[in-house]
Design a protein around this motif. Structure first.
Motif, PDB file in Angstrom:
ATOM      1  N   VAL A   1       0.860  -1.181   0.000  1.00  0.00           N
ATOM      2  CA  VAL A   1       0.000   0.000   0.000  1.00  0.00           C
ATOM      3  C   VAL A   1       0.899   1.235   0.000  1.00  0.00           C
ATOM      4  O   VAL A   1       1.525   1.547   1.010  1.00  0.00           O
ATOM      5  N   PRO A   2       0.982   1.932  -1.150  1.00  0.00           N
ATOM      6  CA  PRO A   2       1.795   3.150  -1.209  1.00  0.00           C
ATOM      7  C   PRO A   2       0.947   4.396  -0.969  1.00  0.00           C
ATOM      8  O   PRO A   2      -0.269   4.377  -1.136  1.00  0.00           O
ATOM      9  N   ASN A   3       1.604   5.489  -0.595  1.00  0.00           N
ATOM     10  CA  ASN A   3       0.922   6.772  -0.566  1.00  0.00           C
ATOM     11  C   ASN A   3       1.202   7.485  -1.888  1.00  0.00           C
ATOM     12  O   ASN A   3       1.815   6.914  -2.791  1.00  0.00           O
ATOM     13  N   PHE A   4       0.785   8.753  -2.009  1.00  0.00           N
ATOM     14  CA  PHE A   4       0.921   9.466  -3.273  1.00  0.00           C
ATOM     15  C   PHE A   4       2.366   9.754  -3.647  1.00  0.00           C
ATOM     16  O   PHE A   4       2.656  10.049  -4.796  1.00  0.00           O
ATOM     17  N   ARG A   5       3.293   9.653  -2.689  1.00  0.00           N
ATOM     18  CA  ARG A   5       4.716   9.854  -2.987  1.00  0.00           C
ATOM     19  C   ARG A   5       5.444   8.539  -3.244  1.00  0.00           C
ATOM     20  O   ARG A   5       6.657   8.507  -3.341  1.00  0.00           O
ATOM     21  N   CYS A   6       4.708   7.453  -3.294  1.00  0.00           N
ATOM     22  CA  CYS A   6       5.258   6.110  -3.511  1.00  0.00           C
ATOM     23  C   CYS A   6       5.987   5.560  -2.293  1.00  0.00           C
ATOM     24  O   CYS A   6       6.776   4.622  -2.408  1.00  0.00           O
ATOM     25  N   ASP A   7       5.756   6.152  -1.104  1.00  0.00           N
ATOM     26  CA  ASP A   7       6.255   5.566   0.138  1.00  0.00           C
ATOM     27  C   ASP A   7       5.418   4.326   0.415  1.00  0.00           C
ATOM     28  O   ASP A   7       4.205   4.335   0.219  1.00  0.00           O
ATOM     29  N   ILE A   8       6.045   3.267   0.869  1.00  0.00           N
ATOM     30  CA  ILE A   8       5.319   2.041   1.171  1.00  0.00           C
ATOM     31  C   ILE A   8       4.812   2.130   2.607  1.00  0.00           C
ATOM     32  O   ILE A   8       5.589   2.085   3.555  1.00  0.00           O
TER      33      ILE A   8
ATOM     34  N   ALA B   1      13.124   2.193 -15.478  1.00  0.00           N
ATOM     35  CA  ALA B   1      13.645   3.508 -15.100  1.00  0.00           C
ATOM     36  C   ALA B   1      12.840   4.618 -15.778  1.00  0.00           C
ATOM     37  O   ALA B   1      12.477   5.609 -15.128  1.00  0.00           O
ATOM     38  N   ARG B   2      12.539   4.467 -17.067  1.00  0.00           N
ATOM     39  CA  ARG B   2      11.736   5.477 -17.772  1.00  0.00           C
ATOM     40  C   ARG B   2      10.347   5.591 -17.155  1.00  0.00           C
ATOM     41  O   ARG B   2       9.816   6.695 -16.999  1.00  0.00           O
ATOM     42  N   GLN B   3       9.750   4.472 -16.792  1.00  0.00           N
ATOM     43  CA  GLN B   3       8.424   4.499 -16.172  1.00  0.00           C
ATOM     44  C   GLN B   3       8.467   5.168 -14.801  1.00  0.00           C
ATOM     45  O   GLN B   3       7.543   5.894 -14.427  1.00  0.00           O
ATOM     46  N   ASN B   4       9.530   4.949 -14.055  1.00  0.00           N
ATOM     47  CA  ASN B   4       9.680   5.599 -12.755  1.00  0.00           C
ATOM     48  C   ASN B   4       9.825   7.108 -12.909  1.00  0.00           C
ATOM     49  O   ASN B   4       9.223   7.872 -12.157  1.00  0.00           O
ATOM     50  N   VAL B   5      10.597   7.546 -13.884  1.00  0.00           N
ATOM     51  CA  VAL B   5      10.759   8.979 -14.129  1.00  0.00           C
ATOM     52  C   VAL B   5       9.426   9.586 -14.557  1.00  0.00           C
ATOM     53  O   VAL B   5       9.045  10.664 -14.095  1.00  0.00           O
ATOM     54  N   SER B   6       8.686   8.902 -15.406  1.00  0.00           N
ATOM     55  CA  SER B   6       7.360   9.385 -15.809  1.00  0.00           C
ATOM     56  C   SER B   6       6.440   9.510 -14.605  1.00  0.00           C
ATOM     57  O   SER B   6       5.692  10.488 -14.469  1.00  0.00           O
TER      58      SER B   6
ATOM     59  N   ILE C   1      10.164   4.327  -5.660  1.00  0.00           N
ATOM     60  CA  ILE C   1      11.051   4.975  -6.633  1.00  0.00           C
ATOM     61  C   ILE C   1      12.501   4.913  -6.160  1.00  0.00           C
ATOM     62  O   ILE C   1      13.401   4.556  -6.926  1.00  0.00           O
ATOM     63  N   THR C   2      12.719   5.229  -4.899  1.00  0.00           N
ATOM     64  CA  THR C   2      14.072   5.183  -4.350  1.00  0.00           C
ATOM     65  C   THR C   2      14.642   3.771  -4.427  1.00  0.00           C
ATOM     66  O   THR C   2      15.788   3.571  -4.846  1.00  0.00           O
ATOM     67  N   LEU C   3      13.849   2.791  -4.043  1.00  0.00           N
ATOM     68  CA  LEU C   3      14.315   1.401  -4.109  1.00  0.00           C
ATOM     69  C   LEU C   3      14.645   1.001  -5.542  1.00  0.00           C
ATOM     70  O   LEU C   3      15.658   0.346  -5.795  1.00  0.00           O
TER      71      LEU C   3
END
Length: 96
Positions: A19-26, A74-79, A54-56
């Motif tokens: 379950v992530p939040n809007f910043r992709c924190d788990i 990587a491209r999908q993460n940047v997007s 994203i950081t991971l």
């Protein structure tokens, strides 16, 4: 974690759940997700030190090795980061 989130994670016991939040924190994950994605991580961190997808994906070699096509990931993460930054605008929550 809210009781509703805990119930969702527990209900989907046969699936890998994060379950992530809007910043992709788990915010939460179940044991199957941990075994599949990041068995090497300790999720007992204080609230301010949550793992971040994203950081991971960029900084953790163990996680990067999970992807067959790392350049695509990587491209999908940047997007995703660009979208999230645009959607957040100037909210303080984005930077904290």
């Amino acid at each position: 974690m809210t009781p509703q989130t805990r119930m969702l994670v527990n209900t989907l016991g046969d699936a890998a759940v994060a379950v992530p939040n809007f910043r992709c924190d788990i915010l939460a994950w179940n044991s199957l997700f941990r075994k599949l994605f990041a068995a090497h991580l300790d999720f007992a961190a204080p609230d301010g030190e949550r793992p971040n997808f994203i950081t991971l994906n960029f900084l953790d070699e163990n996680v990067r090795a999970l992807y067959a096509d790392w350049p695509l990931e990587a491209r999908q993460n940047v997007s995703c980061l660009r979208y999230l930054a645009g959607a957040a605008g100037t909210t303080r929550d984005w930077a904290s």
